[in-house]
Design an enzyme around this catalytic site. Structure first.
Site, PDB file in Angstrom:
ATOM      1  N   ASP A   1       0.831  -1.198   0.000  1.00 36.33           N
ATOM      2  CA  ASP A   1       0.000   0.000   0.000  1.00 36.33           C
ATOM      3  C   ASP A   1       0.868   1.251   0.000  1.00 36.33           C
ATOM      4  O   ASP A   1       1.832   1.349   0.772  1.00 36.33           O
ATOM      5  CB  ASP A   1      -0.894   0.000   1.249  1.00 36.33           C
ATOM      6  CG  ASP A   1      -1.733   1.262   1.363  1.00 36.33           C
ATOM      7  OD1 ASP A   1      -2.720   1.373   0.622  1.00 36.33           O
ATOM      8  OD2 ASP A   1      -1.399   2.133   2.187  1.00 36.33           O
TER       9      ASP A   1
ATOM     10  N   TYR B   1       2.502  10.125   0.148  1.00 37.63           N
ATOM     11  CA  TYR B   1       3.726   9.565   0.709  1.00 37.63           C
ATOM     12  C   TYR B   1       4.964   9.935  -0.116  1.00 37.63           C
ATOM     13  O   TYR B   1       6.088   9.819   0.370  1.00 37.63           O
ATOM     14  CB  TYR B   1       3.642   8.035   0.797  1.00 37.63           C
ATOM     15  CG  TYR B   1       2.485   7.484   1.576  1.00 37.63           C
ATOM     16  CD1 TYR B   1       1.684   8.287   2.398  1.00 37.63           C
ATOM     17  CD2 TYR B   1       2.161   6.127   1.486  1.00 37.63           C
ATOM     18  CE1 TYR B   1       0.620   7.745   3.091  1.00 37.63           C
ATOM     19  CE2 TYR B   1       1.102   5.592   2.185  1.00 37.63           C
ATOM     20  CZ  TYR B   1       0.328   6.396   2.984  1.00 37.63           C
ATOM     21  OH  TYR B   1      -0.733   5.852   3.667  1.00 37.63           O
TER      22      TYR B   1
ATOM     23  N   LYS C   1      -3.482   6.052  -3.307  1.00 39.77           N
ATOM     24  CA  LYS C   1      -4.558   6.949  -2.904  1.00 39.77           C
ATOM     25  C   LYS C   1      -4.426   8.297  -3.599  1.00 39.77           C
ATOM     26  O   LYS C   1      -3.320   8.832  -3.720  1.00 39.77           O
ATOM     27  CB  LYS C   1      -4.525   7.157  -1.385  1.00 39.77           C
ATOM     28  CG  LYS C   1      -4.462   5.864  -0.585  1.00 39.77           C
ATOM     29  CD  LYS C   1      -4.238   6.123   0.886  1.00 39.77           C
ATOM     30  CE  LYS C   1      -3.877   4.840   1.603  1.00 39.77           C
ATOM     31  NZ  LYS C   1      -2.490   4.386   1.300  1.00 39.77           N
TER      32      LYS C   1
ATOM     33  N   HIS D   1      -7.941   9.554  -0.363  1.00 37.49           N
ATOM     34  CA  HIS D   1      -7.138   9.465   0.862  1.00 37.49           C
ATOM     35  C   HIS D   1      -7.853  10.013   2.087  1.00 37.49           C
ATOM     36  O   HIS D   1      -7.656   9.529   3.204  1.00 37.49           O
ATOM     37  CB  HIS D   1      -5.800  10.187   0.667  1.00 37.49           C
ATOM     38  CG  HIS D   1      -4.721   9.669   1.548  1.00 37.49           C
ATOM     39  ND1 HIS D   1      -3.390   9.808   1.273  1.00 37.49           N
ATOM     40  CD2 HIS D   1      -4.769   8.988   2.720  1.00 37.49           C
ATOM     41  CE1 HIS D   1      -2.669   9.251   2.222  1.00 37.49           C
ATOM     42  NE2 HIS D   1      -3.482   8.747   3.121  1.00 37.49           N
TER      43      HIS D   1
END
Length: 280
Positions: A47, A52, A77, A110
């Site tokens: 994931d 990120y 996401k 998200h």
């Protein structure tokens, strides 16, 4: 490590491995190395997220592994700041390019609101716009990505029951999952039953409480009963609660240990763990 190869069945029939590797709060190098270690240990699910900023590192580690892409499950996401159709559609293509993949197995919104407007349970309520119409515009772009074969399944993350209901009532595709913070002491007793009643699988991010659980003596004592680490206890607890844990680890040995959870927590210990309550 049978849980790595056991699966849940999503509401669209797609199979999801019961444990995945999380990559939140990892640098590109850390994400690359942890994904490489996870794939070597037998993980089948990774994931990541646009926020990120490590999608490219995740994709590189997968490509370098030589493992058949079709045997893996990859989720990412759409950033919480994106709340319109056009930017959502563009972001999906950007994620595909960063991951260097032809399709994404699971794509999530998200968060229902931009991060600076998100609630903190029992601390700060949501402020301002609920973004219902904006999330539906993003959802439309995601549905079209499914129709185009770019994405297999779509879902949400950090959504409360009202946010989920908005998608259920107005979308054409039912969300497959809701990825929410879930761990011992914070079990989302309001959101999980609603999600499950409406066919959404709960994915548990931060199942080790971003490390906070590791410092709790009562958990250390219970884990010792099973000759396991607190992290292993916490991950097994998340599985016992019929969620899909996404533990993160920066060291290869912990990546491997986190999947070694083939043991049963006794009913008495589950009651003790259920009784623990933690602040956000």
């Amino acid at each position: 490590m049978s849980f790595l190869h056991e699966t849940y069945t999503l509401n669209n029939g797609m199979l999801m491995p019961k444990i995945g590797l999380g990559t939140w709060q990892q640098t590109k190098q850390q994400a690359h190395d942890s994904v490489a270690a996870a794939l070597a240990a037998g993980y089948l699910y990774v994931d990541t997220a646009q926020m990120y900023q490590n999608e490219d590192a995740v994709g590189a580690a997968i490509a370098e592994s030589g493992i058949d892409r079709d045997t893996l499950t990859i989720s990412t996401k759409i950033d919480a700041s994106i709340k319109d159709y056009r930017h959502a559609a563009t972001s999906i293509d950007e994620s595909l390019a960063a991951l260097n993949m032809d399709y994404i197995d699971l794509l999530l919104i998200h968060a229902p609101r931009p991060w600076n407007q998100m609630e903190v349970p029992n601390v700060r309520p949501s402020r301002g716009n609920n973004y219902y119409e904006e999330n539906l515009a993003v959802w439309q772009a995601m549905e079209e990505a499914v129709q185009a074969g770019k994405v297999k399944s779509i879902g949400v993350s950090n959504f409360n029951n009202e946010d989920v209901k908005n998608i259920l009532d107005n979308g054409s595709i039912t969300p497959a999952v809701n990825q929410i913070i879930y761990h011992i002491g914070m079990t989302q007793d309001v959101n999980q039953p609603f999600d499950e009643a409406n066919g959404l699988l709960v994915e548990a991010y931060s199942p080790i409480g971003t490390g906070r659980l590791l410092r709790m003596p009562e958990l250390q004592e219970i884990a010792a009963h099973y000759d396991r680490s607190v992290a292993q206890l916490a991950i097994r607890y998340a599985l016992a609660k019929v969620t899909l844990p996404l533990p993160k680890a920066n060291h290869p040995e912990y990546v491997t240990q986190n999947a070694d959870v083939d043991f049963e927590i006794s009913p008495a210990d589950m009651q003790l763990l259920d009784a623990i309550k933690m602040p956000y």
